[in-house]
Design a protein around this motif. Structure first.
Motif, PDB file in Angstrom:
ATOM      1  N   GLU A  77     -31.242  85.164  -3.750  1.00  0.00           N
ATOM      2  CA  GLU A  77     -32.102  84.130  -4.316  1.00  0.00           C
ATOM      3  C   GLU A  77     -32.831  83.312  -3.255  1.00  0.00           C
ATOM      4  N   SER A  78     -32.355  83.363  -2.032  1.00  0.00           N
ATOM      5  CA  SER A  78     -32.906  82.527  -0.964  1.00  0.00           C
ATOM      6  C   SER A  78     -34.241  83.073  -0.453  1.00  0.00           C
ATOM      7  N   THR A  79     -35.096  82.147  -0.052  1.00  0.00           N
ATOM      8  CA  THR A  79     -36.376  82.531   0.557  1.00  0.00           C
ATOM      9  C   THR A  79     -36.314  82.455   2.091  1.00  0.00           C
ATOM     10  N   LEU A  80     -35.130  82.233   2.646  1.00  0.00           N
ATOM     11  CA  LEU A  80     -34.995  81.996   4.084  1.00  0.00           C
ATOM     12  C   LEU A  80     -34.842  83.266   4.924  1.00  0.00           C
ATOM     13  N   PHE A  81     -34.790  84.433   4.282  1.00  0.00           N
ATOM     14  CA  PHE A  81     -34.540  85.663   5.027  1.00  0.00           C
ATOM     15  C   PHE A  81     -35.746  86.594   4.965  1.00  0.00           C
ATOM     16  N   SER A  82     -36.022  87.212   6.089  1.00  0.00           N
ATOM     17  CA  SER A  82     -37.146  88.144   6.197  1.00  0.00           C
ATOM     18  C   SER A  82     -36.835  89.431   5.433  1.00  0.00           C
ATOM     19  N   PRO A  83     -37.853  90.242   5.143  1.00  0.00           N
ATOM     20  CA  PRO A  83     -37.591  91.531   4.492  1.00  0.00           C
ATOM     21  C   PRO A  83     -36.616  92.408   5.284  1.00  0.00           C
ATOM     22  N   ARG A  84     -36.712  92.387   6.588  1.00  0.00           N
ATOM     23  CA  ARG A  84     -35.807  93.170   7.431  1.00  0.00           C
ATOM     24  C   ARG A  84     -34.360  92.668   7.293  1.00  0.00           C
ATOM     25  N   GLU A  85     -34.182  91.351   7.313  1.00  0.00           N
ATOM     26  CA  GLU A  85     -32.853  90.772   7.152  1.00  0.00           C
ATOM     27  C   GLU A  85     -32.299  91.076   5.750  1.00  0.00           C
ATOM     28  N   ARG A  86     -33.153  91.003   4.747  1.00  0.00           N
ATOM     29  CA  ARG A  86     -32.741  91.287   3.377  1.00  0.00           C
ATOM     30  C   ARG A  86     -32.296  92.745   3.247  1.00  0.00           C
ATOM     31  N   ALA A  87     -32.994  93.641   3.911  1.00  0.00           N
ATOM     32  CA  ALA A  87     -32.607  95.055   3.887  1.00  0.00           C
ATOM     33  C   ALA A  87     -31.235  95.237   4.526  1.00  0.00           C
ATOM     34  N   ALA A  88     -31.012  94.575   5.655  1.00  0.00           N
ATOM     35  CA  ALA A  88     -29.715  94.679   6.340  1.00  0.00           C
ATOM     36  C   ALA A  88     -28.598  94.100   5.472  1.00  0.00           C
ATOM     37  N   LEU A  89     -28.856  93.007   4.788  1.00  0.00           N
ATOM     38  CA  LEU A  89     -27.849  92.408   3.916  1.00  0.00           C
ATOM     39  C   LEU A  89     -27.570  93.297   2.698  1.00  0.00           C
ATOM     40  N   ALA A  90     -28.608  93.908   2.149  1.00  0.00           N
ATOM     41  CA  ALA A  90     -28.410  94.829   1.021  1.00  0.00           C
ATOM     42  C   ALA A  90     -27.567  96.031   1.451  1.00  0.00           C
ATOM     43  N   TRP A  91     -27.850  96.575   2.635  1.00  0.00           N
ATOM     44  CA  TRP A  91     -27.091  97.712   3.158  1.00  0.00           C
ATOM     45  C   TRP A  91     -25.632  97.305   3.398  1.00  0.00           C
ATOM     46  N   THR A  92     -25.447  96.107   3.908  1.00  0.00           N
ATOM     47  CA  THR A  92     -24.098  95.582   4.132  1.00  0.00           C
ATOM     48  C   THR A  92     -23.321  95.529   2.822  1.00  0.00           C
ATOM     49  N   GLU A  93     -23.935  94.992   1.804  1.00  0.00           N
ATOM     50  CA  GLU A  93     -23.235  94.854   0.528  1.00  0.00           C
ATOM     51  C   GLU A  93     -22.874  96.202  -0.076  1.00  0.00           C
ATOM     52  N   VAL A  94     -23.805  97.144  -0.068  1.00  0.00           N
ATOM     53  CA  VAL A  94     -23.532  98.427  -0.713  1.00  0.00           C
ATOM     54  C   VAL A  94     -22.487  99.235   0.060  1.00  0.00           C
ATOM     55  N   LEU A  95     -22.444  99.093   1.390  1.00  0.00           N
ATOM     56  CA  LEU A  95     -21.449  99.831   2.176  1.00  0.00           C
ATOM     57  C   LEU A  95     -20.097  99.123   2.207  1.00  0.00           C
ATOM     58  N   THR A  96     -20.096  97.815   2.000  1.00  0.00           N
ATOM     59  CA  THR A  96     -18.840  97.071   1.978  1.00  0.00           C
ATOM     60  C   THR A  96     -18.100  97.293   0.656  1.00  0.00           C
ATOM     61  N   LYS A  97     -18.827  97.356  -0.427  1.00  0.00           N
ATOM     62  CA  LYS A  97     -18.256  97.638  -1.753  1.00  0.00           C
ATOM     63  C   LYS A  97     -18.936  98.897  -2.284  1.00  0.00           C
ATOM     64  N   LEU A  98     -18.497 100.038  -1.820  1.00  0.00           N
ATOM     65  CA  LEU A  98     -19.132 101.300  -2.192  1.00  0.00           C
ATOM     66  C   LEU A  98     -19.110 101.515  -3.704  1.00  0.00           C
ATOM     67  N   PRO A  99     -20.278 101.795  -4.287  1.00  0.00           N
ATOM     68  CA  PRO A  99     -20.317 102.114  -5.719  1.00  0.00           C
ATOM     69  C   PRO A  99     -19.595 103.437  -5.990  1.00  0.00           C
ATOM     70  N   GLU A 100     -19.132 103.595  -7.213  1.00  0.00           N
ATOM     71  CA  GLU A 100     -18.365 104.786  -7.597  1.00  0.00           C
ATOM     72  C   GLU A 100     -19.116 106.077  -7.310  1.00  0.00           C
ATOM     73  N   HIS A 101     -20.416 106.076  -7.490  1.00  0.00           N
ATOM     74  CA  HIS A 101     -21.212 107.298  -7.304  1.00  0.00           C
ATOM     75  C   HIS A 101     -22.030 107.281  -6.019  1.00  0.00           C
ATOM     76  N   GLY A 102     -21.588 106.520  -5.038  1.00  0.00           N
ATOM     77  CA  GLY A 102     -22.252 106.490  -3.743  1.00  0.00           C
ATOM     78  C   GLY A 102     -23.401 105.499  -3.677  1.00  0.00           C
ATOM     79  N   VAL A 103     -24.102 105.541  -2.580  1.00  0.00           N
ATOM     80  CA  VAL A 103     -25.211 104.613  -2.335  1.00  0.00           C
ATOM     81  C   VAL A 103     -26.432 105.072  -3.141  1.00  0.00           C
ATOM     82  N   PRO A 104     -26.931 104.214  -4.013  1.00  0.00           N
ATOM     83  CA  PRO A 104     -28.098 104.580  -4.819  1.00  0.00           C
ATOM     84  C   PRO A 104     -29.346 104.803  -3.956  1.00  0.00           C
TER      85      PRO A 104
END
Length: 159
Positions: A77-104
């Motif tokens: 929800e924050s506007t304080l992060f760049s697109p690059r930082e947001r991508a890194a945070l999204a990757w962090t979340e999906v790899l930290t809590k792996l979805p049942e069917h892998g990374v979408p």
């Protein structure tokens, strides 16, 4: 909280190897500011007080703003992060809590728009490392702040 065991003393050979991985991160293609955000977000997700405490202090020492540190947990929800930082945070979340069917594919494609293949690979190793640290420090209840003096974190001015 009392630490259960001192894993550094009990398994020095493994401790040395994980330290080598963590030290190698400093030479990766991922900039320090993003590494701090990744370490903080994974530590939040894993409930690792020791690592969260350490990485917030490191980020502060290296110039990260307090407001951005407060916003890591709400980065969606924050506007304080760049697109690059947001991508890194999204990757962090999906790899930290792996979805049942892998990374979408949609998450991978969003990350790929911001990072090169080398950067995604380096970032993945960084996420692997912080998740390993989180798991060992959660398992053995390492006390937050207990290594501040050893790691020079008292200069963060946070207590």
């Amino acid at each position: 909280m009392t630490q259960r065991i001192n894993y550094m003393q009990q398994s020095p050979e493994f401790f040395k190897k994980i330290m080598e991985l963590s030290n190698a991160e400093k030479e990766s293609s991922i900039e320090e500011k993003i590494r701090h955000l990744v370490h903080i977000r994974a530590s939040q997700m894993n409930g690792c007080g020791f690592c969260l405490d350490m990485h917030v202090k490191e980020a502060k020492i290296h110039g990260e703003s307090e407001l951005r540190l407060y916003h890591v947990s709400i980065w969606h929800e924050s506007t304080l992060f760049s697109p690059r930082e947001r991508a890194a945070l999204a990757w962090t979340e999906v790899l930290t809590k792996l979805p049942e069917h892998g990374v979408p594919d949609d998450i991978y494609n969003r990350v790929r728009e911001q990072l090169s293949e080398k950067e995604i690979s380096d970032l993945t190793f960084s996420i692997m490392a912080i998740n390993a640290w989180n798991r060992i420090n959660v398992a053995f209840k390492t006390v937050p702040g207990s290594a501040d003096a050893a790691y020079g974190l008292t200069k963060a001015g946070l207590s």
